[in-house]
Write a protein that holds these residues in place. Structure first.
Motif, PDB file in Angstrom:
ATOM      1  N   LEU A   2      -4.012  22.411  40.661  1.00 57.08           N
ATOM      2  CA  LEU A   2      -3.626  23.554  39.829  1.00 57.08           C
ATOM      3  C   LEU A   2      -4.596  24.706  40.041  1.00 57.08           C
ATOM      4  O   LEU A   2      -5.817  24.490  40.155  1.00 57.08           O
ATOM      5  CB  LEU A   2      -3.618  23.151  38.358  1.00 57.08           C
ATOM      6  N   ARG A  41       4.132  27.219  38.186  1.00 57.05           N
ATOM      7  CA  ARG A  41       4.442  26.547  36.913  1.00 57.05           C
ATOM      8  C   ARG A  41       4.560  27.470  35.722  1.00 57.05           C
ATOM      9  O   ARG A  41       5.400  27.280  34.856  1.00 57.05           O
ATOM     10  CB  ARG A  41       3.353  25.528  36.607  1.00 57.05           C
ATOM     11  N   ASP A  57       0.952  25.151  41.124  1.00 56.23           N
ATOM     12  CA  ASP A  57       0.764  23.721  41.376  1.00 56.23           C
ATOM     13  C   ASP A  57       1.097  23.480  42.848  1.00 56.23           C
ATOM     14  O   ASP A  57       2.268  23.408  43.219  1.00 56.23           O
ATOM     15  CB  ASP A  57       1.670  22.907  40.462  1.00 56.23           C
ATOM     16  N   ASP A  95      -0.241  18.085  32.341  1.00 58.09           N
ATOM     17  CA  ASP A  95      -1.126  19.132  32.853  1.00 58.09           C
ATOM     18  C   ASP A  95      -2.072  18.638  33.943  1.00 58.09           C
ATOM     19  O   ASP A  95      -3.156  19.146  34.114  1.00 58.09           O
ATOM     20  CB  ASP A  95      -1.916  19.785  31.719  1.00 58.09           C
TER      21      ASP A  95
END
Length: 96
Positions: A2, A41, A57, A95
């Motif tokens: 991320l 995302r 992502d 997450d």
């Protein structure tokens, strides 16, 4: 992986309106396709500015570079990238 990506758009003031509209339309289509693919995302407008904060992502730094540099507005952006990792106190399952 991320990444937090902040993009500030700075179109030249003398850019013809038609050209700016065309670039923005291409940007919208490209960004929405990346969102559908799950690569982009989250996309948030920074209130009061022509900027956004996004969460990407992607598999690695190279993929992020490829996606960001493919943005039609890329030549007109200041971009800041920060890698993210899961916070140990997070209660969210999605997450990572």
């Amino acid at each position: 992986m991320l990444f937090h990506v902040e993009m500030v758009v700075k179109l030249p003031p003398d850019m013809p309106a038609e050209q700016a509209a065309e670039i923005k339309a291409k940007e919208k289509a490209y960004s929405q396709e990346l969102q559908r693919q799950g690569k982009w995302r989250h996309l948030w407008r920074v209130a009061g500015s022509y900027a956004n904060v996004s969460i990407f992502d992607v598999s690695d730094n190279a993929e992020l570079q490829e996606l960001i540099s493919g943005l039609p507005l890329f030549p007109y952006m200041d971009i800041q990238v920060k890698p993210l990792c899961r916070h140990p106190s997070s209660v969210r399952d999605d997450d990572t």
